[in-house]
Motif scaffolding. Structure first.
Motif, PDB file in Angstrom:
ATOM      1  N   LEU A 108      41.761 -44.839  63.412  1.00 20.02           N
ATOM      2  CA  LEU A 108      41.276 -45.839  62.623  1.00 20.02           C
ATOM      3  C   LEU A 108      41.457 -47.563  62.610  1.00 20.02           C
ATOM      4  CD1 LEU A 108      42.759 -43.696  59.558  1.00 20.02           C
ATOM      5  CD2 LEU A 108      40.466 -43.894  60.219  1.00 20.02           C
ATOM      6  N   HIS A 109      42.459 -47.767  63.493  1.00 17.97           N
ATOM      7  CA  HIS A 109      42.704 -49.177  63.807  1.00 17.97           C
ATOM      8  C   HIS A 109      41.663 -49.455  64.751  1.00 17.97           C
ATOM      9  CE1 HIS A 109      44.848 -52.853  64.597  1.00 17.97           C
ATOM     10  NE2 HIS A 109      44.969 -52.805  65.578  1.00 17.97           N
ATOM     11  N   GLY A 110      41.170 -48.768  65.768  1.00 18.39           N
ATOM     12  CA  GLY A 110      40.189 -49.186  66.623  1.00 18.39           C
ATOM     13  C   GLY A 110      38.715 -49.376  65.863  1.00 18.39           C
ATOM     14  N   ILE A 119      28.040 -59.297  53.283  1.00 18.93           N
ATOM     15  CA  ILE A 119      28.812 -59.443  54.391  1.00 18.93           C
ATOM     16  C   ILE A 119      30.158 -59.985  54.391  1.00 18.93           C
ATOM     17  CG2 ILE A 119      28.550 -59.775  56.957  1.00 18.93           C
ATOM     18  CD1 ILE A 119      25.464 -59.496  56.618  1.00 18.93           C
ATOM     19  N   THR A 120      29.967 -61.210  53.843  1.00 18.68           N
ATOM     20  CA  THR A 120      31.012 -62.243  53.982  1.00 18.68           C
ATOM     21  C   THR A 120      32.464 -61.471  53.155  1.00 18.68           C
ATOM     22  OG1 THR A 120      29.865 -64.045  54.017  1.00 18.68           O
ATOM     23  CG2 THR A 120      32.178 -64.446  53.100  1.00 18.68           C
ATOM     24  N   ALA A 121      31.898 -61.005  51.762  1.00 19.11           N
ATOM     25  CA  ALA A 121      32.763 -60.337  50.704  1.00 19.11           C
ATOM     26  C   ALA A 121      33.296 -58.947  51.628  1.00 19.11           C
ATOM     27  CB  ALA A 121      32.043 -59.700  49.554  1.00 19.11           C
ATOM     28  N   TYR A 122      32.716 -58.331  52.313  1.00 14.12           N
ATOM     29  CA  TYR A 122      33.200 -57.255  53.085  1.00 14.12           C
ATOM     30  C   TYR A 122      34.083 -57.630  54.091  1.00 14.12           C
ATOM     31  CZ  TYR A 122      33.705 -53.163  55.902  1.00 14.12           C
ATOM     32  OH  TYR A 122      34.275 -52.358  56.753  1.00 14.12           O
ATOM     33  N   LEU A 123      34.163 -58.808  54.754  1.00  8.36           N
ATOM     34  CA  LEU A 123      34.891 -59.181  55.954  1.00  8.36           C
ATOM     35  C   LEU A 123      36.461 -59.824  55.084  1.00  8.36           C
ATOM     36  CD1 LEU A 123      32.804 -61.400  58.287  1.00  8.36           C
ATOM     37  CD2 LEU A 123      33.968 -59.594  58.941  1.00  8.36           C
ATOM     38  N   GLU A 182      34.450 -52.578  63.175  1.00  8.47           N
ATOM     39  CA  GLU A 182      33.753 -52.925  62.113  1.00  8.47           C
ATOM     40  C   GLU A 182      33.901 -54.480  61.779  1.00  8.47           C
ATOM     41  OE1 GLU A 182      35.690 -50.844  58.758  1.00  8.47           O
ATOM     42  OE2 GLU A 182      34.625 -48.868  59.132  1.00  8.47           O
ATOM     43  N   GLY A 183      34.834 -55.098  62.042  1.00  9.28           N
ATOM     44  CA  GLY A 183      34.980 -56.538  62.038  1.00  9.28           C
ATOM     45  C   GLY A 183      34.213 -57.335  62.873  1.00  9.28           C
ATOM     46  N   ILE A 184      34.136 -56.737  64.241  1.00  7.16           N
ATOM     47  CA  ILE A 184      33.157 -57.228  65.231  1.00  7.16           C
ATOM     48  C   ILE A 184      31.669 -57.284  64.502  1.00  7.16           C
ATOM     49  CG2 ILE A 184      32.305 -56.948  67.564  1.00  7.16           C
ATOM     50  CD1 ILE A 184      35.165 -56.245  68.243  1.00  7.16           C
ATOM     51  N   VAL A 185      31.413 -55.937  64.224  1.00  7.56           N
ATOM     52  CA  VAL A 185      29.967 -55.629  63.716  1.00  7.56           C
ATOM     53  C   VAL A 185      29.702 -56.570  62.589  1.00  7.56           C
ATOM     54  CG1 VAL A 185      28.183 -53.957  62.797  1.00  7.56           C
ATOM     55  CG2 VAL A 185      29.748 -53.393  64.667  1.00  7.56           C
ATOM     56  N   SER A 186      30.555 -56.867  61.762  1.00 10.97           N
ATOM     57  CA  SER A 186      30.404 -57.793  60.347  1.00 10.97           C
ATOM     58  C   SER A 186      30.199 -59.239  60.927  1.00 10.97           C
ATOM     59  CB  SER A 186      31.720 -57.219  59.594  1.00 10.97           C
ATOM     60  OG  SER A 186      31.619 -56.284  58.996  1.00 10.97           O
ATOM     61  N   LYS A 187      30.892 -59.536  61.893  1.00 10.05           N
ATOM     62  CA  LYS A 187      30.704 -60.986  62.155  1.00 10.05           C
ATOM     63  C   LYS A 187      29.526 -61.217  63.092  1.00 10.05           C
ATOM     64  CE  LYS A 187      35.804 -61.596  62.681  1.00 10.05           C
ATOM     65  NZ  LYS A 187      36.867 -61.555  63.113  1.00 10.05           N
ATOM     66  N   VAL A 188      29.162 -60.208  63.803  1.00  6.94           N
ATOM     67  CA  VAL A 188      27.705 -60.138  64.547  1.00  6.94           C
ATOM     68  C   VAL A 188      26.573 -60.296  63.374  1.00  6.94           C
ATOM     69  CG1 VAL A 188      25.828 -59.261  66.059  1.00  6.94           C
ATOM     70  CG2 VAL A 188      28.334 -59.368  66.626  1.00  6.94           C
ATOM     71  N   LEU A 189      26.680 -59.527  62.306  1.00  4.69           N
ATOM     72  CA  LEU A 189      25.556 -59.369  61.318  1.00  4.69           C
ATOM     73  C   LEU A 189      25.874 -60.599  60.581  1.00  4.69           C
ATOM     74  CD1 LEU A 189      26.215 -55.982  59.900  1.00  4.69           C
ATOM     75  CD2 LEU A 189      24.187 -56.759  61.129  1.00  4.69           C
ATOM     76  N   SER A 190      26.964 -61.481  60.433  1.00  2.00           N
ATOM     77  CA  SER A 190      27.032 -62.668  59.722  1.00  2.00           C
ATOM     78  C   SER A 190      26.231 -63.632  60.573  1.00  2.00           C
ATOM     79  CB  SER A 190      28.485 -63.182  59.724  1.00  2.00           C
ATOM     80  OG  SER A 190      29.152 -62.301  58.717  1.00  2.00           O
ATOM     81  N   VAL A 191      26.287 -63.721  61.630  1.00  2.00           N
ATOM     82  CA  VAL A 191      25.703 -64.971  62.724  1.00  2.00           C
ATOM     83  C   VAL A 191      24.554 -64.515  62.658  1.00  2.00           C
ATOM     84  CG1 VAL A 191      25.601 -65.669  64.939  1.00  2.00           C
ATOM     85  CG2 VAL A 191      27.842 -65.460  64.062  1.00  2.00           C
ATOM     86  N   ALA A 192      23.855 -63.236  62.779  1.00  2.00           N
ATOM     87  CA  ALA A 192      22.417 -62.742  62.677  1.00  2.00           C
ATOM     88  C   ALA A 192      21.814 -63.365  61.496  1.00  2.00           C
ATOM     89  CB  ALA A 192      22.324 -61.454  62.872  1.00  2.00           C
TER      90      ALA A 192
END
Length: 152
Positions: free
Chosen positions: A21-23, A90-94, A28-38
């Motif tokens: 779950l930690h992994g 996305i920001t709220a999710y992060l 999820e954090g990395i994917v959310s950050k990539v989606l934010s930049v996109a």
């Protein structure tokens, strides 16, 4: 043999619930950050596109009636607003690691409103209009229910 046992032990440890779950949370954090930049790139392109259309409309001779041009501009404005709402989701999710249903419904309402605003009634069937009406009504009721529940 020793390496094989050690590797098996590490694989088993990696798949224990807490470690796994930690992994997943890291991914999820990395994917959310990539989606934010996109999404920021999408917003910038949408603003650029809106600017180009506005300059063309103000400086050139329009090929179509002003009302159609106006609806096109409204559609482009709403594209930017929808992209901003998605970025906010996305920001709220992060921040909270929770998908905020109210934000998702508001984004959907804006998208349906955009579709209705740019709708060409001459090319749209009655069934499509009824479908948009039902979608708008359903989203509005959902939004009201969520606001009512959050107010309690």
């Amino acid at each position: 043999m020793w390496i094989s046992k050690r590797l098996t032990k590490q694989i088993r440890a990696a798949f224990k619930d807490e470690n796994f779950l930690h992994g997943l949370e890291k991914i999820e954090g990395i994917v959310s950050k990539v989606l934010s930049v996109a999404m920021i790139l999408v917003i910038l392109v949408a603003i650029w596109n809106l600017g180009v259309v506005l300059v063309e409309m103000l400086t050139g001779q329009p090929d179509e009636p002003f009302t159609k041009t106006l609806f096109k501009i409204f559609g482009l404005f709403l594209n930017v607003l929808i992209a901003l709402e998605i970025l906010e989701n996305i920001t709220a999710y992060l921040k909270k690691h929770v998908i905020q249903v109210e934000l998702v419904i508001v984004t959907s309402l804006i998208a349906v409103a955009r579709k209705i605003i740019i709708l060409d009634l001459e090319k749209t069937s009655g069934v499509d209009i009824i479908g948009l009406g039902i979608a708008l009504l359903s989203l509005s009721i959902s939004y009201w229910i969520i606001r009512y529940m959050n107010a309690k």
